[in-house]
Motif scaffolding. Structure first.
Motif, mmCIF file in Angstrom:
data_model
loop_
_atom_site.group_PDB
_atom_site.id
_atom_site.type_symbol
_atom_site.label_atom_id
_atom_site.label_comp_id
_atom_site.label_asym_id
_atom_site.label_seq_id
_atom_site.Cartn_x
_atom_site.Cartn_y
_atom_site.Cartn_z
ATOM 1 N N LEU A 11 0.829 -1.207 0.000
ATOM 2 C CA LEU A 11 0.000 0.000 0.000
ATOM 3 C C LEU A 11 0.864 1.258 0.000
ATOM 4 O O LEU A 11 0.503 2.260 -0.621
ATOM 5 N N GLN A 15 1.446 5.767 -4.167
ATOM 6 C CA GLN A 15 1.724 7.117 -4.673
ATOM 7 C C GLN A 15 2.815 7.089 -5.742
ATOM 8 O O GLN A 15 2.700 7.737 -6.779
ATOM 9 N N GLN A 18 1.394 5.692 -8.943
ATOM 10 C CA GLN A 18 0.566 6.693 -9.627
ATOM 11 C C GLN A 18 1.443 7.705 -10.369
ATOM 12 O O GLN A 18 1.144 8.090 -11.494
ATOM 13 N N ARG A 33 -6.442 4.698 -12.924
ATOM 14 C CA ARG A 33 -7.026 3.968 -11.802
ATOM 15 C C ARG A 33 -6.843 4.838 -10.561
ATOM 16 O O ARG A 33 -5.755 5.379 -10.336
ATOM 17 N N SER A 34 -7.888 4.955 -9.776
ATOM 18 C CA SER A 34 -7.781 5.758 -8.556
ATOM 19 C C SER A 34 -6.881 5.033 -7.553
ATOM 20 O O SER A 34 -6.691 3.810 -7.622
ATOM 21 N N SER A 35 -6.361 5.802 -6.615
ATOM 22 C CA SER A 35 -5.543 5.188 -5.570
ATOM 23 C C SER A 35 -6.368 4.200 -4.759
ATOM 24 O O SER A 35 -5.850 3.155 -4.336
ATOM 25 N N ASP A 36 -7.648 4.482 -4.567
ATOM 26 C CA ASP A 36 -8.520 3.541 -3.855
ATOM 27 C C ASP A 36 -8.680 2.243 -4.640
ATOM 28 O O ASP A 36 -8.684 1.151 -4.057
ATOM 29 N N GLU A 37 -8.820 2.346 -5.957
ATOM 30 C CA GLU A 37 -8.951 1.150 -6.787
ATOM 31 C C GLU A 37 -7.665 0.321 -6.748
ATOM 32 O O GLU A 37 -7.709 -0.913 -6.649
ATOM 33 N N ALA A 39 -5.533 0.325 -4.267
ATOM 34 C CA ALA A 39 -5.475 -0.242 -2.914
ATOM 35 C C ALA A 39 -6.344 -1.491 -2.801
ATOM 36 O O ALA A 39 -5.917 -2.506 -2.243
ATOM 37 N N THR A 40 -7.543 -1.425 -3.364
ATOM 38 C CA THR A 40 -8.454 -2.575 -3.321
ATOM 39 C C THR A 40 -7.846 -3.786 -4.000
ATOM 40 O O THR A 40 -8.079 -4.920 -3.598
#
Length: 154
Positions: A11, A15, A18, A33-37, A39-40
């Protein structure tokens, strides 16, 4: 020049991942892709690092018990031509075998790269329907897409 080391993403790597992918996302070669995506799906990502710096990554995304996809493959521009991308893909394929998957697909603009690793072109119409609606609809090239779909049987 050190050699790339390969490892699973953490995790704390998000950053830097990205940052690395920004030019490819801006050019439309890779989906944002979002950072949340990320992370998931962090367990899907394989990193290439040199001297602690992330110089490439890809994800092995599982679609069904038999099929996975190699996606988000990126190598830092200054590190290309050193087989880092190949190393990432080969590790993803090995992981797919370990998991018992039967096939790995890729949607790419880099057809020759994947063909050199044993992938063969397939019609896009044969892709799982949920792939089109879950990912492709987010692409700035949708619905007119020049990506090639390829598959490798394990």
């Amino acid at each position: 020049m050190s050699e790339a080391q390969f490892c699973k993403a953490k995790l704390s790597d998000i950053q830097n991942m990205q940052t690395l992918v920004i030019p490819e996302v801006e050019s439309g070669l890779i989906l944002a892709r979002s950072s949340d995506e990320i992370a998931t799906n962090i367990r899907s990502y394989i990193l290439a690092k040199e001297d602690g710096e992330i110089v490439g990554f890809c994800a092995l995304h599982i679609h069904t018990p038999a099929l996975a996809e190699i996606r988000s493959l990126v190598v830092k521009e200054s590190k290309r031509g050193r087989r880092i991308g190949e190393g990432l893909v080969l590790r993803a394929i090995e992981e797919a075998r370990t998991l018992g998957l039967q096939k790995v697909l890729s949607l790419t603009y880099r057809q020759k790269f994947f063909e050199n690793l044993g992938f063969v072109e397939i019609p896009k119409e044969s892709l799982p329907e949920h792939k089109i609606w879950a990912d492709c609809i987010k692409c700035k090239h949708f619905p007119v897409c020049n990506e090639v779909s390829l598959i490798k049987t394990l």
